[in-house]
Design an enzyme around this catalytic site. Structure first.
Site, PDB file in Angstrom:
ATOM      1  N   CYS A   1       0.821  -1.206   0.000  1.00 18.74           N
ATOM      2  CA  CYS A   1       0.000   0.000   0.000  1.00 18.74           C
ATOM      3  C   CYS A   1       0.859   1.261   0.000  1.00 18.74           C
ATOM      4  CB  CYS A   1      -0.910   0.016   1.223  1.00 18.74           C
ATOM      5  SG  CYS A   1      -2.044  -1.386   1.322  1.00 18.74           S
ATOM      6  N   THR A   2       1.956   1.221   0.716  1.00 13.04           N
ATOM      7  CA  THR A   2       2.838   2.382   0.778  1.00 13.04           C
ATOM      8  C   THR A   2       3.393   2.722  -0.599  1.00 13.04           C
ATOM      9  OG1 THR A   2       3.420   1.875   3.075  1.00 13.04           O
ATOM     10  CG2 THR A   2       4.928   3.307   1.853  1.00 13.04           C
TER      11      THR A   2
END
Length: 228
Positions: free
Chosen positions: A50-51
């Site tokens: 997600c980062t």
């Protein structure tokens, strides 16, 4: 099941909702306004895939803006969690994430948009409640859902593909054409089957007929820009 929302399909009106975000409270339809919107969910804050995704979308936000597109993210975490995580995203990706991220700890928006993970039994919070999958909804100014992508938690998305689909949709809406596989702006397009060949030849002087149902044409350069 009684009370279960109707499944969302291409052509469905995007469900409206009110929510808190990292840039303040919103009414989703008001947020859309006269713009296109990309609503995308991620499973959880402070997670590796997600980062990388949020950093990539942040860097590409100017490209989305050129196309009249607003970005808005979502995960089943609090606003405080989002705000701390954004600092990590910006540090790691050398970005400046400015678009809102919805806090959806109770999964209200995720349930309305069927973003809940039914595949990975490990994708749950401390209470055992399923997190969201990596959903993408491309929504037009009429609040109509035009494209839906769904990725498992293990697989990062391709932000360039989201841009490519928006280019295809906007070009098609303006010029009543369709786009072939792997199309990008500047490539030849396909004349819609509803347009008769004799009419198409008047509109497109460089029409190339492969089959009666498969007819290619270039668009003038000014018609294939981001602001179609």
């Amino acid at each position: 099941m009684a009370g279960r929302p109707e499944p969302l399909r291409l052509g469905s009106v995007a469900p409206n909702f009110k929510a808190d975000t990292t840039t303040g409270p919103i009414d989703f339809h008001d947020f859309i306004g006269d713009n296109w919107v990309v609503l995308f969910s991620h499973p959880e804050d402070y997670t590796p895939v997600c980062t990388t995704e949020l950093g990539a979308f942040a860097k590409l936000e100017p490209e989305f803006a050129k196309r009249g597109v607003k970005l808005i993210g979502l995960s089943a975490n609090t606003i405080d969690s989002h705000e701390g995580w954004i600092k990590d995203i910006n540090e790691i990706s050398q970005s400046n994430l400015a678009f809102p991220i919805i806090g959806d700890k109770e999964r209200k928006v995720a349930l309305a948009y069927d973003m809940i993970d039914h595949q990975d039994a490990t994708n749950v919070d401390e209470k055992g409640i399923a997190f969201t999958i990596r959903s993408v909804f491309i929504i037009d100014p009429k609040k109509t859902i035009r494209t839906i992508f769904a990725y498992p938690a293990s697989t990062g998305r391709n932000a360039a593909e989201v841009l490519r689909v928006i280019d295809s949709l906007q070009t098609g809406d303006k010029h009543k054409i369709t786009t072939p596989i792997n199309w990008v702006p500047g490539d030849d397009v396909i004349v819609h089957p509803t347009v008769k060949t004799e009419d198409a030849q008047k509109i497109y002087p460089n029409l190339r007929i492969v089959k009666p149902y498969l007819r290619f044409t270039p668009l003038p350069k000014e018609q294939t820009s981001a602001n179609v």
